[in-house]
Design a protein around this motif. Structure first.
Motif, PDB file in Angstrom:
ATOM      1  N   ASN A  93       0.823  -1.208   0.000  1.00  0.00           N
ATOM      2  CA  ASN A  93       0.000   0.000   0.000  1.00  0.00           C
ATOM      3  C   ASN A  93       0.852   1.251   0.000  1.00  0.00           C
ATOM      4  O   ASN A  93       2.043   1.211   0.293  1.00  0.00           O
ATOM      5  CB  ASN A  93      -0.885   0.033   1.250  1.00  0.00           C
ATOM      6  CG  ASN A  93      -1.797  -1.167   1.324  1.00  0.00           C
ATOM      7  OD1 ASN A  93      -2.037  -1.832   0.310  1.00  0.00           O
ATOM      8  ND2 ASN A  93      -2.286  -1.458   2.510  1.00  0.00           N
ATOM      9  N   SER A 138      -1.363  -1.467  -4.344  1.00  0.00           N
ATOM     10  CA  SER A 138      -2.811  -1.643  -4.233  1.00  0.00           C
ATOM     11  C   SER A 138      -3.350  -0.974  -2.973  1.00  0.00           C
ATOM     12  O   SER A 138      -2.610  -0.350  -2.213  1.00  0.00           O
ATOM     13  CB  SER A 138      -3.138  -3.141  -4.225  1.00  0.00           C
ATOM     14  OG  SER A 138      -2.477  -3.753  -3.152  1.00  0.00           O
ATOM     15  N   GLY A 139      -4.656  -1.139  -2.756  1.00  0.00           N
ATOM     16  CA  GLY A 139      -5.298  -0.565  -1.583  1.00  0.00           C
ATOM     17  C   GLY A 139      -5.719   0.863  -1.845  1.00  0.00           C
ATOM     18  O   GLY A 139      -5.407   1.444  -2.881  1.00  0.00           O
ATOM     19  N   PRO A 140      -6.440   1.424  -0.888  1.00  0.00           N
ATOM     20  CA  PRO A 140      -6.917   2.800  -1.069  1.00  0.00           C
ATOM     21  C   PRO A 140      -5.825   3.822  -0.743  1.00  0.00           C
ATOM     22  O   PRO A 140      -4.812   3.479  -0.136  1.00  0.00           O
ATOM     23  CB  PRO A 140      -8.055   2.894  -0.041  1.00  0.00           C
ATOM     24  CG  PRO A 140      -7.674   1.935   1.035  1.00  0.00           C
ATOM     25  CD  PRO A 140      -6.885   0.822   0.385  1.00  0.00           C
ATOM     26  N   HIS A 176      -5.157   6.427   1.660  1.00  0.00           N
ATOM     27  CA  HIS A 176      -5.686   7.102   2.833  1.00  0.00           C
ATOM     28  C   HIS A 176      -4.666   8.031   3.449  1.00  0.00           C
ATOM     29  O   HIS A 176      -4.689   8.307   4.618  1.00  0.00           O
ATOM     30  CB  HIS A 176      -6.298   6.148   3.864  1.00  0.00           C
ATOM     31  CG  HIS A 176      -5.580   4.865   4.047  1.00  0.00           C
ATOM     32  ND1 HIS A 176      -6.212   3.692   4.323  1.00  0.00           N
ATOM     33  CD2 HIS A 176      -4.279   4.567   3.980  1.00  0.00           C
ATOM     34  CE1 HIS A 176      -5.327   2.725   4.411  1.00  0.00           C
ATOM     35  NE2 HIS A 176      -4.165   3.227   4.214  1.00  0.00           N
ATOM     36  N   SER A 191      -7.280   1.276  -5.352  1.00  0.00           N
ATOM     37  CA  SER A 191      -8.741   1.245  -5.406  1.00  0.00           C
ATOM     38  C   SER A 191      -9.301   2.224  -4.381  1.00  0.00           C
ATOM     39  O   SER A 191      -8.556   2.972  -3.743  1.00  0.00           O
ATOM     40  CB  SER A 191      -9.226  -0.175  -5.110  1.00  0.00           C
ATOM     41  OG  SER A 191      -8.721  -0.591  -3.864  1.00  0.00           O
ATOM     42  N   GLY A 192     -10.629   2.202  -4.226  1.00  0.00           N
ATOM     43  CA  GLY A 192     -11.263   3.095  -3.258  1.00  0.00           C
ATOM     44  C   GLY A 192     -11.529   4.455  -3.869  1.00  0.00           C
ATOM     45  O   GLY A 192     -11.316   4.668  -5.064  1.00  0.00           O
ATOM     46  N   ILE A 193     -12.004   5.360  -3.026  1.00  0.00           N
ATOM     47  CA  ILE A 193     -12.383   6.684  -3.524  1.00  0.00           C
ATOM     48  C   ILE A 193     -11.177   7.619  -3.511  1.00  0.00           C
ATOM     49  O   ILE A 193     -10.164   7.331  -2.873  1.00  0.00           O
ATOM     50  CB  ILE A 193     -13.514   7.297  -2.673  1.00  0.00           C
ATOM     51  CG1 ILE A 193     -13.049   7.446  -1.217  1.00  0.00           C
ATOM     52  CG2 ILE A 193     -14.769   6.445  -2.745  1.00  0.00           C
ATOM     53  CD1 ILE A 193     -13.803   8.500  -0.447  1.00  0.00           C
ATOM     54  N   PRO A 234      -9.723  10.614  -1.951  1.00  0.00           N
ATOM     55  CA  PRO A 234     -10.065  11.311  -0.701  1.00  0.00           C
ATOM     56  C   PRO A 234     -10.050  12.831  -0.877  1.00  0.00           C
ATOM     57  O   PRO A 234      -9.311  13.362  -1.684  1.00  0.00           O
ATOM     58  CB  PRO A 234      -8.962  10.853   0.252  1.00  0.00           C
ATOM     59  CG  PRO A 234      -7.802  10.530  -0.618  1.00  0.00           C
ATOM     60  CD  PRO A 234      -8.381  10.014  -1.907  1.00  0.00           C
ATOM     61  N   PHE A 283      -9.942   3.177  -9.077  1.00  0.00           N
ATOM     62  CA  PHE A 283     -10.625   4.172  -8.250  1.00  0.00           C
ATOM     63  C   PHE A 283     -12.105   4.225  -8.601  1.00  0.00           C
ATOM     64  O   PHE A 283     -12.484   4.130  -9.773  1.00  0.00           O
ATOM     65  CB  PHE A 283      -9.999   5.550  -8.442  1.00  0.00           C
ATOM     66  CG  PHE A 283      -8.595   5.642  -7.921  1.00  0.00           C
ATOM     67  CD1 PHE A 283      -8.323   5.409  -6.574  1.00  0.00           C
ATOM     68  CD2 PHE A 283      -7.535   5.945  -8.766  1.00  0.00           C
ATOM     69  CE1 PHE A 283      -7.019   5.484  -6.081  1.00  0.00           C
ATOM     70  CE2 PHE A 283      -6.235   6.016  -8.277  1.00  0.00           C
ATOM     71  CZ  PHE A 283      -5.973   5.790  -6.942  1.00  0.00           C
ATOM     72  N   THR A 284     -12.919   4.384  -7.550  1.00  0.00           N
ATOM     73  CA  THR A 284     -14.367   4.475  -7.723  1.00  0.00           C
ATOM     74  C   THR A 284     -14.864   5.778  -7.102  1.00  0.00           C
ATOM     75  O   THR A 284     -14.074   6.537  -6.534  1.00  0.00           O
ATOM     76  CB  THR A 284     -15.069   3.292  -7.019  1.00  0.00           C
ATOM     77  OG1 THR A 284     -14.579   3.223  -5.678  1.00  0.00           O
ATOM     78  CG2 THR A 284     -14.787   1.977  -7.727  1.00  0.00           C
ATOM     79  N   GLY A 285     -16.155   6.006  -7.173  1.00  0.00           N
ATOM     80  CA  GLY A 285     -16.743   7.188  -6.555  1.00  0.00           C
ATOM     81  C   GLY A 285     -16.563   8.411  -7.440  1.00  0.00           C
ATOM     82  O   GLY A 285     -16.180   8.307  -8.606  1.00  0.00           O
TER      83      GLY A 285
END
Ligand SMILES: *[C@@H]1O[C@H](CO)[C@@H](O)[C@H](O)[C@H]1NC(C)=O
Ligand SMILES: *[C@@H]1O[C@H](CO)[C@@H](O)[C@H](O)[C@H]1NC(C)=O
Ligand SMILES: *[C@@H]1O[C@H](CO)[C@@H](O)[C@H](O)[C@H]1NC(C)=O
Ligand SMILES: *[C@@H]1O[C@H](CO)[C@@H](O)[C@H](O)[C@H]1NC(C)=O
Ligand SMILES: *[C@@H]1O[C@H](CO)[C@@H](O)[C@H](O)[C@H]1NC(C)=O
Ligand SMILES: *[C@@H]1O[C@H](CO)[C@@H](O)[C@H](O)[C@H]1NC(C)=O
Ligand SMILES: *[C@@H]1O[C@H](CO)[C@@H](O)[C@H](O)[C@H]1NC(C)=O
Ligand SMILES: *[C@@H]1O[C@H](CO)[C@@H](O)[C@H](O)[C@H]1NC(C)=O
Ligand SMILES: *[C@@H]1O[C@H](CO)[C@@H](O)[C@H](O)[C@H]1NC(C)=O
Ligand SMILES: *[C@@H]1O[C@H](CO)[C@@H](O)[C@H](O)[C@H]1NC(C)=O
Ligand SMILES: *[C@@H]1O[C@H](CO)[C@@H](O)[C@H](O)[C@H]1NC(C)=O
Length: 410
Positions: free
Chosen positions: A231, A254-256, A258, A278-280, A282, A301-303
């Protein structure tokens, strides 16, 4: 002073210059011997060494050779860009006053001989763009004054020797484009004044050691094109408040995200594209107010794109293409008055393309293809984009007419 002692002193005084001259001669002759050995090992397509490195003149007058005025010994050797072939002989280790060696852009092969470790004054080694191979010599770490180490675009293999991280005066290390493997050693944090760490284009695996983010002097971190996993740490700049560039593209990270990006006030270049993040996105990316380039494309990435994107007033390039972003493009994007390139293609963005986007006169490339944008384009869009070269709108659900563009083609 009696006569005998007077004559004794006179003799000593008179003979001193002779002694030192012969000392200088002997040592500069050692340098000459070493450089002639080097010359005899190299094939020299431009004949520069052949014509210029002759014993008729002092080595200090040879092309590419610099002597220190204090010791009258060879202090720098620069035979870069000569197309030289061959390998470096052990006699190089006799140039004991050498502090800089620049061999870049030749066709040299083999490795530096281990006699080079005798060059205690060496500060600068540049082997970029050659065919050097084998492991990165462990004795680099025993050169007490080494500050600049450039080994990029060679064929070095194996893992990095841990002793390298004992060269605590290193400021700039570039070992990009080799075939190096293994982990990035956590011992990197021993390099307390390191500013540039470039390891692009190797086969490094494992995660980025957290100790990297403890080297407070770092300004540039380049790890693009490797096989790194794991990450992104939460605290990127907390200790690295001078960080200007971080490039981690083309890995398997990988991973969000943060990270809160605290203390990233100098960060101009953030490149995380082509990974498995991945993830939004921030809100905290809005803290990266010095950022000029943000490359996040080809991840998962999503959102939605957060409206704080509009706070990044220095952005010149923004890429979040080939992800899974949804929702509209926030109108705040129009605040990015320096934006040149915008890549948002291949996402699931929808709604109307904000009119404010077409207000950014510096835009050269707008790539919005393959999304779900709908409704018509704003009528005024043609008038304020004098620099536009590429506009990608295909594979959307746009309707209506395309207003009159004044496109500039090259
Ligand atoms: C080196 O070159 C300078 C002129 O460029 C000349 O004056 C000097 O004599 C030369 N020294 C030797 C040792 O060849
Ligand atoms: C060798 O090169 C140096 C520096 O370019 C030049 O000053 C010198 O005259 C050359 N000597 C010979 C013998 O060509
Ligand atoms: C070596 O010479 C080249 C030009 O021939 C120059 O670009 C480079 O900066 C020199 N290297 C050093 C360490 O001064
Ligand atoms: C220089 O180096 C070579 C090889 O390492 C060695 O054989 C030679 O004795 C050294 N000394 C001098 C003065 O050239
Ligand atoms: C490292 O060396 C490569 C050449 O192989 C160069 O393109 C790159 O700009 C260098 N990186 C840094 C950070 O100096
Ligand atoms: C350096 O190596 C990389 C990767 O092999 C290559 O893409 C690049 O063109 C090389 N650079 C030069 C100037 O040869
Ligand atoms: C680094 O230097 C220290 C102290 O000089 C020494 O004890 C240690 O063995 C060295 N480490 C390596 C990996 O060479
Ligand atoms: C970073 O440095 C701090 C103190 O300066 C230390 O407590 C911490 O363990 C270090 N972390 C790493 C990962 O080296
Ligand atoms: C930011 O850096 C400064 C020193 O450069 C430090 O005092 C401060 O604690 C850092 N802030 C954070 C949130 O890490
Ligand atoms: C970073 O961004 C967050 C959320 O936008 C904000 O609450 C925080 O104050 C910012 N921190 C800094 C140091 O700018
Ligand atoms: C475009 O810019 C003008 C001034 O430069 C401003 O008045 C207008 O509100 C902007 N339009 C949008 C949609 O942001």
């Amino acid at each position: 002073m009696d006569m005998v002692s007077f004559f004794f002193h006179l003799i000593v005084l008179l003979s001193l210059p002779t002694i030192s001259i012969s000392l200088i001669k002997r040592s500069i002759q050692t340098d000459q011997h070493a450089l002639l050995a080097l010359k005899s090992h190299l094939s020299d397509p431009s004949d520069l060494l052949k014509k210029n490195w002759t014993t008729r003149v002092c080595v200090c007058n040879w092309s590419g050779v610099t002597c220190s005025s204090r010791h009258q010994r060879v202090s720098a050797l620069n035979i870069s860009f000569l197309g030289l072939q061959g390998s470096i002989p052990p006699e190089i280790g006799n140039l004991s006053f050498l502090n800089s060696i620049d061999l870049r852009c030749n066709n040299l092969h083999g490795n530096l001989p281990e006699e080079t470790v005798h060059l205690r004054r060496l500060k600068y080694i540049n082997l970029n763009f050659n065919k050097f191979s084998g492991v990165v010599p462990s004795w680099f770490g025993f050169l007490p004054n080494l500050q600049y180490l450039y080994l990029s675009n060679n064929s070095f293999t194996g893992t990095l020797p841990l002793s390298l991280f004992n060269a605590s005066k290193l400021v700039d290390v570039n070992i990009s484009y080799n075939e190096l493997q293994g982990n990035i050693p956590k011992e990197i944090s021993n390099l307390g004044i390191l500013k540039i760490l470039a390891m692009v284009g190797n086969q490094f695996t494992g995660s980025i050691p957290t100790t990297v983010f403890n080297v407070s002097s770092l300004q540039i971190i380049g790890l693009t094109f490797n096989l790194l996993t794991g990450n992104l740490p939460e605290k990127i700049c907390s200790k690295l408040s001078k960080l200007q560039r971080i490039s981690l593209s083309w890995n398997k990270l990988s991973g969000p995200i943060h990270s809160r990006f605290e203390n990233c006030s100098e960060l101009q270049y953030l490149s995380l594209s082509v990974n498995d993040f991945s993830g939004i996105l921030p809100r905290e990316i809005g803290n990266l107010t010095a950022l000029k380039y943000m490359a996040l494309g080809r991840n998962y990435f999503t959102g939605e794109i957060p409206p704080v994107i509009g706070d990044l007033r220095n952005l010149e390039g923004l890429g979040i293409e080939e992800c899974s972003l949804t929702g509209p493009v926030p109108k705040e994007i129009g605040n990015l008055e320096k934006l040149n390139m915008l890549y948002l293609h291949n996402n699931a963005l929808s709604g109307q393309i904000p009119e404010s986007l077409f207000n950014i006169s510096s835009l050269r490339v707008i790539s919005l293809t393959d999304n779900y944008f709908s409704r018509s384009l704003p009528p005024a869009i043609g008038h304020k984009l004098p620099n536009l070269e590429k506009l990608g709108l295909g594979a959307n659900k746009l309707s209506g007419i395309i207003p009159g563009f004044h496109l500039k083609f090259h």
